[in-house]
Motif scaffolding. Sequence first.
Motif, mmCIF file in Angstrom:
data_model
loop_
_atom_site.group_PDB
_atom_site.id
_atom_site.type_symbol
_atom_site.label_atom_id
_atom_site.label_comp_id
_atom_site.label_asym_id
_atom_site.label_seq_id
_atom_site.Cartn_x
_atom_site.Cartn_y
_atom_site.Cartn_z
ATOM 1 N N THR A 1 0.836 -1.205 0.000
ATOM 2 C CA THR A 1 0.000 0.000 0.000
ATOM 3 C C THR A 1 0.866 1.248 0.000
ATOM 4 O OG1 THR A 1 -1.608 -1.219 1.281
ATOM 5 C CG2 THR A 1 -1.887 1.137 1.199
ATOM 6 N N LEU A 2 1.888 1.216 0.860
ATOM 7 C CA LEU A 2 2.761 2.394 0.935
ATOM 8 C C LEU A 2 3.473 2.610 -0.391
ATOM 9 C CD1 LEU A 2 4.270 2.081 4.505
ATOM 10 C CD2 LEU A 2 2.666 3.782 3.676
ATOM 11 N N LEU B 1 0.990 3.928 -2.763
ATOM 12 C CA LEU B 1 0.360 5.186 -2.366
ATOM 13 C C LEU B 1 1.320 6.376 -2.463
ATOM 14 C CD1 LEU B 1 -2.526 5.476 -1.550
ATOM 15 C CD2 LEU B 1 -1.852 5.411 0.844
ATOM 16 N N ILE C 1 -8.809 8.549 -7.532
ATOM 17 C CA ILE C 1 -9.435 7.362 -8.143
ATOM 18 C C ILE C 1 -8.350 6.445 -8.709
ATOM 19 C CG2 ILE C 1 -10.893 6.601 -10.074
ATOM 20 C CD1 ILE C 1 -12.566 9.197 -9.473
ATOM 21 N N ALA D 1 -5.346 6.245 -7.627
ATOM 22 C CA ALA D 1 -4.678 5.593 -6.493
ATOM 23 C C ALA D 1 -5.510 4.419 -5.995
ATOM 24 C CB ALA D 1 -4.466 6.602 -5.367
ATOM 25 N N ILE D 2 -6.843 4.612 -5.959
ATOM 26 C CA ILE D 2 -7.716 3.531 -5.470
ATOM 27 C C ILE D 2 -7.631 2.314 -6.400
ATOM 28 C CG2 ILE D 2 -10.135 2.859 -5.149
ATOM 29 C CD1 ILE D 2 -10.626 5.736 -4.149
ATOM 30 N N LEU E 1 -4.367 0.735 -5.973
ATOM 31 C CA LEU E 1 -4.335 0.016 -4.687
ATOM 32 C C LEU E 1 -5.091 -1.302 -4.774
ATOM 33 C CD1 LEU E 1 -4.823 2.533 -1.770
ATOM 34 C CD2 LEU E 1 -2.992 0.910 -2.094
ATOM 35 N N LEU E 2 -6.260 -1.251 -5.438
ATOM 36 C CA LEU E 2 -7.060 -2.475 -5.555
ATOM 37 C C LEU E 2 -6.275 -3.553 -6.293
ATOM 38 C CD1 LEU E 2 -10.636 -1.072 -6.277
ATOM 39 C CD2 LEU E 2 -9.883 -2.358 -4.275
ATOM 40 N N ILE F 1 -3.324 -4.572 -4.136
ATOM 41 C CA ILE F 1 -3.721 -5.408 -2.988
ATOM 42 C C ILE F 1 -4.052 -6.820 -3.450
ATOM 43 C CG2 ILE F 1 -5.581 -5.748 -1.309
ATOM 44 C CD1 ILE F 1 -5.597 -2.646 -1.090
#
Lengths: 375, 864
Positions: free
Chosen positions: B16-17, B20, B285, B287-288, B291-292, B295
């Motif tokens: 995540t880091l 992000l 958005i 970033a999301i 991230l998804l 992850i």
Amino acid sequence: MHALRFFWFPCLAILGLAALSSSSGCKEKTPIPIGFIGGISGRVADLGVAGRNGAMLAVEERNAAGGINGRPVELLVHDDEQNPDTARKVIDELLAERVELIIGPMTSSIAMAIMPQINASKAILLSPTVTTNDLKAKDDNFLRVISTTTDYAAKSARYHFEKLGRRKVAAIYDAGNRSYTEGWYNDFRDTFVKMGGKIVKTVTFTSSNDATFLHEVKELLAAGPDVVLIISNSVDSALICQQIRKINTEVNIAMSEWASTERFIELGGKATDGVHVSQFLNRNDDSDRYQKFLSAYRKRFSQEPGFAGVAGYDAALVAIDAMGRRKPNASLKETILQTMKFQGVQQQITIDRFGDANRKTFVTRISRGKYETVE
Amino acid sequence: MPPVRPLRSILSVQTTLVLLIPFMVAAVGIAALLYPTIKKDIELHQKQIAITVASRIGSYLEDAKSTVLGIALLKTDGKPDWHNMQQIVDAQIAASESLGVIYALDTNGRVKAVGLKTGTERQRQDLLELDLSRNPLFSQLSGNNSVTWSDSFLSVVGGGLSVALAVSSEDKLAIGEVQIRRLSDFLGQIGELGNEEIFILDRRGNLVADDKGRYTAQQLNLSNLPLVSQGMKTSAIHTGAITLSGRDMVGCYVPIPGIGWSVLVAQPLDTAYRPLRTIMGGIGIGAIIALLIGITLSLRVAHKLAGRFEQLAMHARQITDGSMDVQWPDSSIAEITELTADLQQMADKIGEREQRLSTLMQNIPGMVYRCANDRDWTISFVSEGCLKLTGYEPADLIQSTRISYNDLVHVEDRERIWNEVQHALARREPFTLQYRIVTVTGEVKTVQEHGQGIFAPDGEIVALEGVITDISDQVRLEEQLRHSQKMESIGQLAGGVAHDFNNMLTAIIGSAEIIMMGLDEGHRLLKFADTITKAASKSAELVRKLLLFSRKAPHDMLPVDINQLLGETISMLERSIDKRIEIVTDITAPDAKIIGDAGQLDNAFLNMLLNARDAMPEGGTLRIATRHCHIDEFFARQIGFAVIPGEYIEVTIADTGTGMTPDVLEHIFEPFFTTKDVGKGTGLGLAAAYGTFKEHGGTIRVYSEPEQGSTFKVFLPLGTTAAPPIEAPEVPVAIPNNRTVLLADDEELLRQLGDTMLREMGLNVILACDGKEALEIFAEHCQEIDLVMLDVVMPVVSGRDAFRMMKEINPNIRVLFLSGYTRGNSVEDLMDDPSVIGFVQKPYRREDLAHALSRAFAGNQTES
């Protein structure tokens, strides 16, 4: 759930990002809403504007002092345009915003128009200036910080009969606010006639932007009264006074407290000199509390508060005080009725179990453009 | 130690880091670059609008002003024609866009002419002659040609919000009411062009017009807004943030010259900065989504890796649980393969060490333990030796599941060992304890415990560790050794005493016999001499028993059938026994032959049977049994030192009598120890029996309980291999006269007695007081001396040594040994020597001596 245990950080990050990208963030604390309804536009808006300003000043002062239990108070101001239909619409809007207390309205006719809605809801109406007897001694959702018309009208009648020796009265009143004006007129008449006086002529009109009064004034004066009694708003009253003085410079003029604003003197000119006005505002009050209020009001609005400003301020004080002292699960109405005594700007306001207030009244006389308390 | 977190958690946070941070850096960078530009654009745009509006309103008001000014300055020469004026204002009002009403007033403030818009003319009658002297405008006019603007107010004509302009001249006053509503219409047109909100404020800060018409009629006072109050104070352009009706806005304040009014252009923050927000939203958005995806990928990787590690951990746990045959999973990841190999190596090493430890534990005699320092000695670990030591399984003792170790400790020892352990722990020293435990079968064992406290770094006692061994055998053997040594020393003492007594008795008996020989028959002293002889003989019998106990009595070892011997002894006993005593015999051992002295054995058994009889004064049962018994090494150790493993006959003599206490039991074999009344027992019976059985290579055991009776068990080695007895010629031989005898004895009395007896037998006697003198005499007279009689025990040179040296002098020497000890104990080894012709046991009678001498000289005659 198992995955969430390991991925709480990414999940939080996503939620955080989503929150950031969808809104500008949340407010510190939800404000407590208080509604306000009054005629703040149109020909006689001076009453509504002053009432709103008074309430607004009280709210701003309370918010500057930290609000109610740390929550700010928000005054939701709505204009009824002195129109019953507009007022009913406005009340619907306020109820939809889930306000528990509405300050207003400023006139009795509007109050009568919206009471069915108010009684059908859980909200209460706390009026600064509605004096009608129609709402007197009723266990309803209507409360006020002012006395009923009887107090003012009776006092005025007695004063004119006893102190000034008047015996013949010609009256003119605004049928557009009948609930107030007619009540006032009746109370005056009852007292005056009972004492031995006589109503020699009664004329009604309906206030409007293009209302004229010369004809009506001639009718009144033709009856040969000692006193002409005007029960209407400040602008209409000023114009009526001017018409009277065009014809007769001698006849005495008496007015209900509705017109006792600064605007009446501005517009009435020298015709206002010698006019007797009933009101609950003691304009000669030099108490610290009143002077402080006066100074704050002037600074904030660059205007005189008038009686409506004081009444608006008092009503807001009662509302805020009750909200602050309310116990869990107690309604605002119960809180106000149980508290009974509230400190207003000029005097202590005592509210009885029906929500009617007992307030001192004064008789003032205008002299050189200024109200002077004579009783 | 840092907090322990699962791999999945660490990977997810780090992924995540990693994902992000670039977005955040980009967002901050973009915001830092864009924000000032956007802010500047907003300010510029708002300022342009405000200035445009201000200028437009300025010209709108200017139009009104010029109209009112024109009316006021209309020349009337001090006498205005109000009728004419009415026409003028009517014309002007009709022509003016901005004005709603025009009043022409005389200098007293009374309305003389009113210009009204079409539709409102009917109000003229009311408005004419109005007194406006109280209107603030009137008082504000300072003189001729002065122009003043009013505050905004609600007009009596039409009720709309208006502002009035007043111009004075020398003979009249003109007031024009400008309709503010028209300003709102105008603002609405401009406002439609953008998303800004435009407000017109009067000189008090009251909102008189806005583009949406929302606040226009409400006379809302905005002078409390910092931006407005600042602008009103300085009459200059200002920009900044404001909050209006709860909305955060950015605004620009521009004053309108002349009238003191101002324009406020404002825009909600979210609208104003929408481009920036759009960009930031896009980044968010992005970033999301990143991230998804990240992850999901990290979830897969983490799941895979964690799965592998969990597999390894599971295998490691299997090893921990003792399973060594573990099949490690294969992996294509080099590090995991390496880790697997290392773990396997570690497992091997651990297994090896565990094996060593296990072997060590098994080999340690006793049980190894680890326990808590509490009153129960709660055990956390105990070795397999526990079962052998206590009879309990280790699991029974661990955590005191079945029984606590403290409960195993003998109740009399518990407090003592608690105190000893606490004392040692207080001094931080190891401890060694000896105490008794009670095993699961109720057996009492003596154990020795070596232990020590295990201390934490802070000094607190964590546990106790040590080893407990069974030392019951050792303790028993020590006890037997001690007892045996005691019996041995008593035996030696008794033997020594008996030897000396025998010498004395020899002298007494000998002397008495000599006296008797010297007395005539019927002499009155003969009876006394006979009494002396009998008393001495009885004494000699006692001494013989003592010697039996000390195993120094002479015996004749011959094959003896114990069954037969016992049968005879019992039948002899039956005659004298109380009828209330029932004798039960089971003398049925298939082989009962031993080598022994039948007389001694008979005496010994008889003594035991008599004791049994005496133990049952009220009657009872006497059981006598024999059986064959094999004694192995273990049993041999159990029953005594001197017993050699082999085949034995076991003789049991059991009574149901009074029994014995342990205190009595401990001493019953000691000489002169008796529980009988004085005079009834000598205290030598069992002592003699003990000596007899010992002498026969056997032993005696006793089991007894008070009031329950006693059981004696005698073990005697079976065998028939003893040399057949030498049948000595019993034919008495006459002692030849004039033979010379050298008699060596350190006892003066015996020398004299011997001298007397020998001379009486017709022998020549040379006396020597010890071995040395005897040797000297023999050296000198060896040719004359026919026989040497040597006491075995003598000072300076003993009989044995003297014999050897004499033999060197004369190999044909003939010697007869004399001793208070038995032959077996003193000169048995010399008996085969041809020079040794006999042995005389002290005390001897004249008859014994004569018999020995006759045999000695008979041999001499045979040889010669």
